[in-house]
Scaffold this motif. Structure first.
Motif, mmCIF file in Angstrom:
data_model
loop_
_atom_site.group_PDB
_atom_site.id
_atom_site.type_symbol
_atom_site.label_atom_id
_atom_site.label_comp_id
_atom_site.label_asym_id
_atom_site.label_seq_id
_atom_site.Cartn_x
_atom_site.Cartn_y
_atom_site.Cartn_z
ATOM 1 N N GLN A 129 0.812 -1.222 0.000
ATOM 2 C CA GLN A 129 0.000 0.000 0.000
ATOM 3 C C GLN A 129 0.841 1.265 0.000
ATOM 4 O O GLN A 129 0.350 2.350 -0.323
ATOM 5 C CB GLN A 129 -0.951 0.022 1.203
ATOM 6 C CG GLN A 129 -0.284 0.104 2.575
ATOM 7 C CD GLN A 129 -0.043 -1.262 3.195
ATOM 8 O OE1 GLN A 129 0.245 -2.220 2.473
ATOM 9 N NE2 GLN A 129 -0.183 -1.345 4.509
ATOM 10 N N TRP A 130 2.143 1.126 0.337
ATOM 11 C CA TRP A 130 3.007 2.302 0.359
ATOM 12 C C TRP A 130 3.660 2.572 -0.990
ATOM 13 O O TRP A 130 4.309 3.601 -1.158
ATOM 14 C CB TRP A 130 4.080 2.150 1.427
ATOM 15 C CG TRP A 130 3.525 2.062 2.834
ATOM 16 C CD1 TRP A 130 3.668 1.037 3.700
ATOM 17 C CD2 TRP A 130 2.726 3.046 3.498
ATOM 18 N NE1 TRP A 130 3.016 1.303 4.882
ATOM 19 C CE2 TRP A 130 2.418 2.549 4.780
ATOM 20 C CE3 TRP A 130 2.229 4.305 3.141
ATOM 21 C CZ2 TRP A 130 1.652 3.249 5.692
ATOM 22 C CZ3 TRP A 130 1.453 5.001 4.054
ATOM 23 C CH2 TRP A 130 1.173 4.480 5.318
ATOM 24 N N GLN A 131 3.491 1.677 -1.940
ATOM 25 C CA GLN A 131 4.020 1.939 -3.274
ATOM 26 C C GLN A 131 3.281 3.127 -3.886
ATOM 27 O O GLN A 131 2.056 3.188 -3.862
ATOM 28 C CB GLN A 131 3.862 0.714 -4.167
ATOM 29 C CG GLN A 131 4.683 -0.485 -3.705
ATOM 30 C CD GLN A 131 4.523 -1.689 -4.618
ATOM 31 O OE1 GLN A 131 4.142 -1.536 -5.792
ATOM 32 N NE2 GLN A 131 4.807 -2.877 -4.104
ATOM 33 N N ASP A 191 8.956 13.159 6.748
ATOM 34 C CA ASP A 191 8.044 12.557 7.724
ATOM 35 C C ASP A 191 8.795 11.605 8.648
ATOM 36 O O ASP A 191 8.401 11.410 9.799
ATOM 37 C CB ASP A 191 6.936 11.784 6.998
ATOM 38 C CG ASP A 191 6.129 12.675 6.085
ATOM 39 O OD1 ASP A 191 5.170 13.295 6.571
ATOM 40 O OD2 ASP A 191 6.470 12.759 4.887
ATOM 41 N N ILE A 192 9.879 11.026 8.123
ATOM 42 C CA ILE A 192 10.676 10.076 8.892
ATOM 43 C C ILE A 192 12.150 10.400 8.700
ATOM 44 O O ILE A 192 12.615 10.563 7.572
ATOM 45 C CB ILE A 192 10.412 8.624 8.445
ATOM 46 C CG1 ILE A 192 8.945 8.247 8.668
ATOM 47 C CG2 ILE A 192 11.329 7.653 9.186
ATOM 48 C CD1 ILE A 192 8.566 6.910 8.061
ATOM 49 N N GLY A 193 12.870 10.503 9.801
ATOM 50 C CA GLY A 193 14.321 10.597 9.754
ATOM 51 C C GLY A 193 14.893 9.210 9.963
ATOM 52 O O GLY A 193 14.687 8.593 11.014
ATOM 53 N N LEU A 194 15.615 8.695 8.976
ATOM 54 C CA LEU A 194 16.118 7.321 9.004
ATOM 55 C C LEU A 194 17.622 7.361 9.268
ATOM 56 O O LEU A 194 18.419 7.640 8.367
ATOM 57 C CB LEU A 194 15.808 6.637 7.673
ATOM 58 C CG LEU A 194 15.979 5.123 7.582
ATOM 59 C CD1 LEU A 194 15.144 4.402 8.618
ATOM 60 C CD2 LEU A 194 15.617 4.634 6.181
ATOM 61 N N HIS A 199 7.000 1.016 8.579
ATOM 62 C CA HIS A 199 5.537 0.891 8.507
ATOM 63 C C HIS A 199 4.890 1.503 9.746
ATOM 64 O O HIS A 199 3.894 2.248 9.647
ATOM 65 C CB HIS A 199 5.175 -0.590 8.368
ATOM 66 C CG HIS A 199 3.697 -0.847 8.305
ATOM 67 N ND1 HIS A 199 2.901 -0.407 7.267
ATOM 68 C CD2 HIS A 199 2.873 -1.511 9.169
ATOM 69 C CE1 HIS A 199 1.652 -0.785 7.479
ATOM 70 N NE2 HIS A 199 1.612 -1.453 8.622
ATOM 71 N N GLU A 200 5.440 1.196 10.928
ATOM 72 C CA GLU A 200 4.899 1.750 12.170
ATOM 73 C C GLU A 200 4.990 3.268 12.174
ATOM 74 O O GLU A 200 4.054 3.962 12.602
ATOM 75 C CB GLU A 200 5.663 1.174 13.364
ATOM 76 C CG GLU A 200 5.201 1.711 14.708
ATOM 77 C CD GLU A 200 6.041 1.203 15.868
ATOM 78 O OE1 GLU A 200 5.840 1.680 17.013
ATOM 79 O OE2 GLU A 200 6.909 0.340 15.648
ATOM 80 N N ALA A 201 6.117 3.806 11.707
ATOM 81 C CA ALA A 201 6.296 5.255 11.691
ATOM 82 C C ALA A 201 5.310 5.930 10.748
ATOM 83 O O ALA A 201 4.776 7.006 11.057
ATOM 84 C CB ALA A 201 7.728 5.589 11.284
ATOM 85 N N LEU A 202 5.068 5.316 9.608
ATOM 86 C CA LEU A 202 4.135 5.894 8.637
ATOM 87 C C LEU A 202 2.702 5.908 9.157
ATOM 88 O O LEU A 202 1.895 6.760 8.756
ATOM 89 C CB LEU A 202 4.212 5.119 7.320
ATOM 90 C CG LEU A 202 5.514 5.323 6.518
ATOM 91 C CD1 LEU A 202 5.641 4.265 5.430
ATOM 92 C CD2 LEU A 202 5.567 6.727 5.923
ATOM 93 N N LEU A 203 2.386 4.982 10.050
ATOM 94 C CA LEU A 203 1.037 4.902 10.610
ATOM 95 C C LEU A 203 0.889 5.627 11.943
ATOM 96 O O LEU A 203 -0.221 5.709 12.476
ATOM 97 C CB LEU A 203 0.643 3.430 10.814
ATOM 98 C CG LEU A 203 0.483 2.581 9.550
ATOM 99 C CD1 LEU A 203 0.193 1.137 9.922
ATOM 100 C CD2 LEU A 203 -0.620 3.141 8.650
ATOM 101 N N MET A 204 1.990 6.137 12.498
ATOM 102 C CA MET A 204 1.944 6.715 13.844
ATOM 103 C C MET A 204 1.041 7.947 13.880
ATOM 104 O O MET A 204 1.201 8.864 13.070
ATOM 105 C CB MET A 204 3.348 7.088 14.307
ATOM 106 C CG MET A 204 3.401 7.578 15.755
ATOM 107 S SD MET A 204 5.100 7.938 16.301
ATOM 108 C CE MET A 204 5.793 6.286 16.319
ATOM 109 N N GLN A 220 3.390 11.281 17.581
ATOM 110 C CA GLN A 220 4.577 11.921 17.017
ATOM 111 C C GLN A 220 4.982 13.131 17.859
ATOM 112 O O GLN A 220 6.160 13.316 18.178
ATOM 113 C CB GLN A 220 4.305 12.365 15.577
ATOM 114 C CG GLN A 220 4.100 11.245 14.580
ATOM 115 C CD GLN A 220 3.850 11.768 13.175
ATOM 116 O OE1 GLN A 220 4.385 12.811 12.788
ATOM 117 N NE2 GLN A 220 3.038 11.055 12.407
ATOM 118 N N ARG A 221 3.996 13.954 18.214
ATOM 119 C CA ARG A 221 4.286 15.155 18.995
ATOM 120 C C ARG A 221 4.831 14.801 20.383
ATOM 121 O O ARG A 221 5.770 15.432 20.871
ATOM 122 C CB ARG A 221 3.021 16.007 19.143
ATOM 123 C CG ARG A 221 2.590 16.700 17.852
ATOM 124 C CD ARG A 221 1.384 17.599 18.102
ATOM 125 N NE ARG A 221 0.927 18.230 16.884
ATOM 126 C CZ ARG A 221 1.437 19.350 16.369
ATOM 127 N NH1 ARG A 221 2.436 19.952 16.993
ATOM 128 N NH2 ARG A 221 0.963 19.863 15.261
#
Length: 742
Positions: A295-297, A362-365, A422-427, A432-433
């Protein structure tokens, strides 16, 4: 106090040759960014390589003049030195070893010789500008020999060292042929700093195992000095990141990138090209995310910025090729007309452009395989002024010890990393705050200013402590003053250690009985009017009773566990346990087997492993192992592990000679106190006695809490004999009263 001299392999400004002359440009990097705010706010000089080799003397003078205006002193290196010292030994031997990639480490004696020579070149440059009151702060793995080289020329200098990389475990470090030289080089510093407690413990373990030096509470005891080691997690310039996030140039970059990315969510990866950073593993994990969660594609893009590094080295060229192939395969397999899975930038970016990516991501990797700290993680957190975004952080980065609200992962487990993405994208945004607010508070409080100020403040404190441990020799004038004070005192107290102070150590402790001359001396001193004598010993009470029970003196046994005032019965200092001995005795038995000649002395409330009859090298090695073993077993208990002279003791915590000395002081309230001792157990006694007490360290080392020192047992006995001068009749005596105890 004088100025502070910062020393690093590279200066924070790099020199570039242009048609118009030479140009200075800022150098991006953790050290330059971390120290720049402090450096420009006080009396500092910076010594380092400017990144350019002058072609002649005129160019060298021009570059030197240009840098001196900025408060910097250049150390010029030839191309051969850069190749052998920096690219060769520093980055071909130390870097892979310290980052746990020993398979990439290669030792070459010519490169090692170049490393030694360049460290000496730095030493010469520093000595030309350093005054006697200056602080010298040396940085990182390229200059590990420099502290000792400076110490040999300036014994009283104030020297600090900070290692920005990890410090490896003893098992890795021991592989290097130059391991001892590197450790001894660091021990030239007064304070040695590390990014985490774990790295500091590895260092202390290596010092114990390879050099045989005792370590205790982050302190290293050498024959001439006490050296401190400590963890100082490095910070960032927090305000710089916040300001950059709102700068017009940053906003312009961010607007351009957002239009190009359209609605895709952004995962940001920013690294220097290096095998320690886990870049290939990160790409594999992103591919697994797209496979496992289709679903993230079309919805998520990985923005990967790789800063070029050491491209002339074959290992790095191969890594670059691997990354290029992975990026190409991912984009070829998943790319659509409107979406690219990986946006790959192989170049260095100005900070405003980096700040734009921080604000968009959105995510720092941040997933290095091994990293000393990693300031990218902290910069990402500081730059998120909207307090949104998720940080995914390698548990093997030093920053993971602080940023507990990040999603911590194993960087080599690509499945775990894919699930974390995946968890980070759904958080949810509220979560997050919550996490980001907590991390920002920590990063803001412990910024680059706090890091540098804390290190330098502790360096000053350490130097003060070292000077406080420097005892004066007990010369004729002081001895005469001591004798006069003794003769005119109304109430006198003598606290005397036994083994190593009044008698030499014996291979068999039971053979260290007092001779007739010593017994006569102690009896004469004890019978002197208004004089109380107490033997403060680590021996058991039965032995002390047998040897000294007939004398009118006080006895303190087992380092203060048992007390016996003159002509009274033995009493416990306070209620103690001995049930733990049944569990720990087998551990000591094991080390008796492993060190032929060692033996166990069992006291009522302690166990002592003696290794005086063991081969010195083997004994020191086994002692370090036993101490580590016992510290692990005694953790979170009321037990204490103590290292003495050729012995390791485990006993109840809170029992020491200092506490016993305080009891004696409260009983007799003397106006003259003399204390003699020879080892670490006596330091507790010296520490608690009044400032005007005559405290004397016996032995070759003059470093002690005591005020004075004598070099031998013979000198100590001579001092005691000098007190046999008949004292005048005192006008009053302290009343007799029962001995206080709990």
């Amino acid at each position: 106090m004088g100025k502070t001299i910062i020393v690093s392999n590279r200066l924070p400004l790099k020199v570039q040759r242009t048609d118009a002359g030479f140009l200075l440009q800022p150098r991006e990097g953790g050290l330059a960014i971390g120290l720049d705010p402090m450096y420009r706010s006080g009396d500092y000089l910076w010594v380092g390589w400017p990144g350019l080799t002058p072609e002649n003397e005129a160019e060298q003078q021009a570059i030197t003049a240009l840098l001196q205006v900025e408060g910097m002193t250049p150390v010029f290196l030839s191309e051969t030195e850069v190749s052998s010292y920096y690219e060769g030994f520093s980055n071909g031997t130390l870097w892979p070893t310290f980052h746990y990639f020993a398979q990439y480490s290669a030792f070459d004696y010519e490169q090692w010789a170049a490393y030694v020579a360049v460290n000496e070149k730095f030493c010469t440059a520093i000595l030309t500008i350093a005054g006697p009151d200056d602080r010298i702060w040396v940085h990182d793995y390229e200059l590990m020999l420099l502290p000792q080289q400076l110490r040999q020329v300036r014994p009283q200098a104030t020297i600090g060292f900070f290692l920005h990389t990890p410090f490896p475990s003893y098992e890795l470090l021991r592989v290097l042929p130059c391991r001892k030289e590197l450790l001894l080089g660091l021990l030239g510093a007064d304070l040695i700093g590390f990014q985490t407690l774990g790295y500091m413990r590895h260092f202390l373990s290596s010092v114990s195992q390879l050099l045989g030096l005792p370590t205790h509470n982050s302190q290293i005891e050498t024959p001439s000095r006490t050296i401190w080691a400590e963890a100082f997690p490095m910070g960032i310039d927090y305000n710089r990141c916040v300001a950059a996030a709102g700068a017009p140039a940053t906003q312009m970059f961010a607007h351009t990138y957002r239009e190009a990315l359209r609605e895709a969510r952004v995962v940001l990866s920013l690294d220097r090209l290096d095998y320690t950073n886990g870049i290939a593993e990160r790409l594999n994990a992103f591919e697994k995310l797209l496979q496992r969660y289709p679903q993230w594609q079309g919805q998520v893009s990985l923005v990967m910025v790789v800063v070029p590094s050491r491209e002339q080295v074959e290992l790095y060229r191969k890594l670059k090729e691997e990354i290029d192939e992975l990026v190409g395969r991912l984009n070829a397999q998943y790319r659509t007309i409107n979406w690219r899975p990986v946006h790959y930038f192989y170049r260095s970016l100005p900070f405003e452009e980096v700040a734009a990516w921080y604000s968009l991501a959105d995510i720092g990797l941040v997933t290095p395989i091994r990293d000393g700290m990693n300031l990218v993680a902290k910069e990402y957190v500081a730059s998120r002024t909207d307090q949104r975004g998720v940080l995914i952080l390698s548990e093997r980065a030093g920053a993971a010890r602080e940023l507990a609200d990040a999603l911590l992962i194993n960087p080599t487990d690509t499945s775990e990393l894919a699930d974390a993405l995946h968890e980070a994208l759904l958080m949810p945004e509220t979560e997050q705050r919550r996490r980001m607010v907590a991390m920002q508070a920590l990063v803001k409080q412990y910024d680059a200013f706090a890091w540098s100020h804390r290190f330098l403040a502790q360096l000053t404190e350490v130097k003060t402590k070292q000077l406080g441990l420097a005892t004066a020799p007990l010369g004729p004038e002081i001895t005469q003053a001591l004798v006069e004070a003794y003769r005119h005192a109304r109430q006198r107290l003598l606290l005397l250690d036994y083994d190593g102070t009044l008698v030499p150590f014996r291979a068999h402790p039971e053979r260290a009985q007092p001779d007739a001359e010593l017994l006569a001396l102690l009896q004469e001193l004890s019978e002197s009017p208004d004089t109380q004598v107490a033997l403060v010993s680590g021996r058991d009470r039965h032995t002390l009773t047998e040897w000294f029970g007939h004398l009118p003196l006080g006895l303190i046994a087992e380092e203060g566990a048992w007390l016996r005032p003159p002509h009274q019965e033995w009493m416990l200092f306070h209620e103690l346990r001995a049930d733990w001995k049944q569990e720990l005795r087998p551990v000591l038995d094991l080390y008796v087997v492993r060190a032929s000649g060692s033996f166990i002395e069992e006291k009522e409330f302690s166990l002592v492993w003696h290794f005086r009859r063991v081969d010195p090298d083997l004994g020191r090695r086994r002692a370090r192992e036993l101490v580590s073993h016992l510290l692990f077993l005694a953790a979170n208990s009321d037990l204490q592990v103590l290292e003495g002279d050729k012995m390791v003791e485990i006993r109840n915590a809170g029992i020491h000679k200092g506490a016993a000395a305080v009891r004696w002081l409260s009983l007799y309230q003397p106006d003259f106190v003399l204390a003699l001792g020879d080892d670490r157990t006596d330091e507790d006694m010296f520490r608690v006695l009044p400032p005007d007490a005559y405290t004397v360290k016996v032995g070759e080392s003059a470093r002690s809490q005591a005020r004075y020192h004598v070099s031998s047992i013979r000198d100590a006995l001579t001092l005691l004999r000098s007190l046999r001068v008949p004292a005048p009749v005192a006008t009053s005596s302290a009343p007799s009263k029962p001995f206080p105890y709990l």
